[in-house]
Design an enzyme around this catalytic site. Structure first.
Site, PDB file in Angstrom:
ATOM      1  N   SER A 154      81.864  43.359  59.203  1.00 29.78           N
ATOM      2  CA  SER A 154      82.448  42.209  60.100  1.00 29.78           C
ATOM      3  C   SER A 154      81.549  41.026  59.747  1.00 29.78           C
ATOM      4  CB  SER A 154      82.305  42.626  61.525  1.00 29.78           C
ATOM      5  OG  SER A 154      82.945  41.758  62.288  1.00 29.78           O
TER       6      SER A 154
ATOM      7  N   HIS B 285      87.327  42.677  58.378  1.00 29.19           N
ATOM      8  CA  HIS B 285      88.740  43.210  59.557  1.00 29.19           C
ATOM      9  C   HIS B 285      88.863  41.773  59.957  1.00 29.19           C
ATOM     10  CE1 HIS B 285      85.981  42.949  62.990  1.00 29.19           C
ATOM     11  NE2 HIS B 285      85.059  44.094  62.292  1.00 29.19           N
TER      12      HIS B 285
END
Length: 236
Positions: free
Chosen positions: A122, A145
């Protein structure tokens, strides 16, 4: 008059001074995961979850941005530190805090190298690519993501625009500090066939290198050697 006892006193004080330094070093590792290595290299660990403006539970392993930012400023200002090695094993966390850390690292004038160990997921991705050179171990992972938001979410166009702006900031930073393209990053971010009940892509070891995020597969030996070489090159 020459004090003949001075050298003897220095010999006696030396072990005490050394023990004090070792104690301070152990305390720094315990509190913040930081230590200064031989050769004037500072080691900084980014582990657990990156904590932002809200405190996480006490049983969570965190990297606190309010600790990291002053430390990075001190590293830049210190004549006793020639380079920075960053070890990453993070699940991500607060976007604003993570980007602040990444921008701070990218702005350092001293040589920097990152090493992804267990994972750099992330918002950990921008931090991993923010250094002058980056490594990842063969089993290390990187997860890309979409941005997530906690708390109340208003179902309005402005909310979508805010999400989009935040994602563009993250992807823009990654593109500026790696060879990955915006189109490919967006494609990996929105992939529906890899993560269970989620969107995104997991890159393992060499896959992160082939996608242009990381420079090389390697471990601590390779990372330190690269950093020493960079320091030597800048000192000429």
């Amino acid at each position: 008059m020459v004090d003949m006892e001075q050298p003897e006193r220095e010999k006696q004080e030396s072990p005490e001074r050394q023990n004090k330094q070792e104690k301070e070093q152990r305390e720094a590792i315990r509190e913040t995961g930081e230590v200064t290595l031989h050769g004037k290299i500072h080691l900084l660990s980014v582990i657990g979850e990156i904590e932002g403006h809200e405190c996480l539970p006490n049983n969570s392993k965190t990297t606190k941005y309010e600790h990291v930012l002053p430390k990075l400023a001190a590293i830049e200002d210190s004549p006793d530190i020639d380079g920075l090695l960053i070890l990453l094993n993070t699940v991500g966390g607060d976007v604003e805090a993570g980007l602040a850390i990444a921008e701070m690292i990218a702005s350092l004038s001293k040589p920097t190298v990152s090493l992804v160990l267990g994972g750099s997921h992330s918002i950990g991705v921008p931090i991993a690519v923010s250094t002058d050179y980056s490594f990842i171990v063969k089993t290390g992972t990187m997860v890309i993501h979409p941005v997530r938001m906690n708390g109340t979410v208003i179902g309005a166009q402005q909310t979508y625009d805010y999400f989009r702006q935040m994602q563009d900031r993250i992807l823009g930073f990654i593109c500026d500090h790696s060879t990955a393209t915006m189109e490919r990053l967006e494609e990996m971010m929105l992939d529906t066939g890899i993560l269970t009940k989620d969107l995104g892509t997991i890159l393992v070891g060499g896959e992160a290198v082939r996608e242009g995020l990381i420079n090389e597969v390697g471990g601590i030996g390779e990372a330190l050697k690269k950093l020493y070489d960079m320091i030597q090159a800048t000192s000429k």
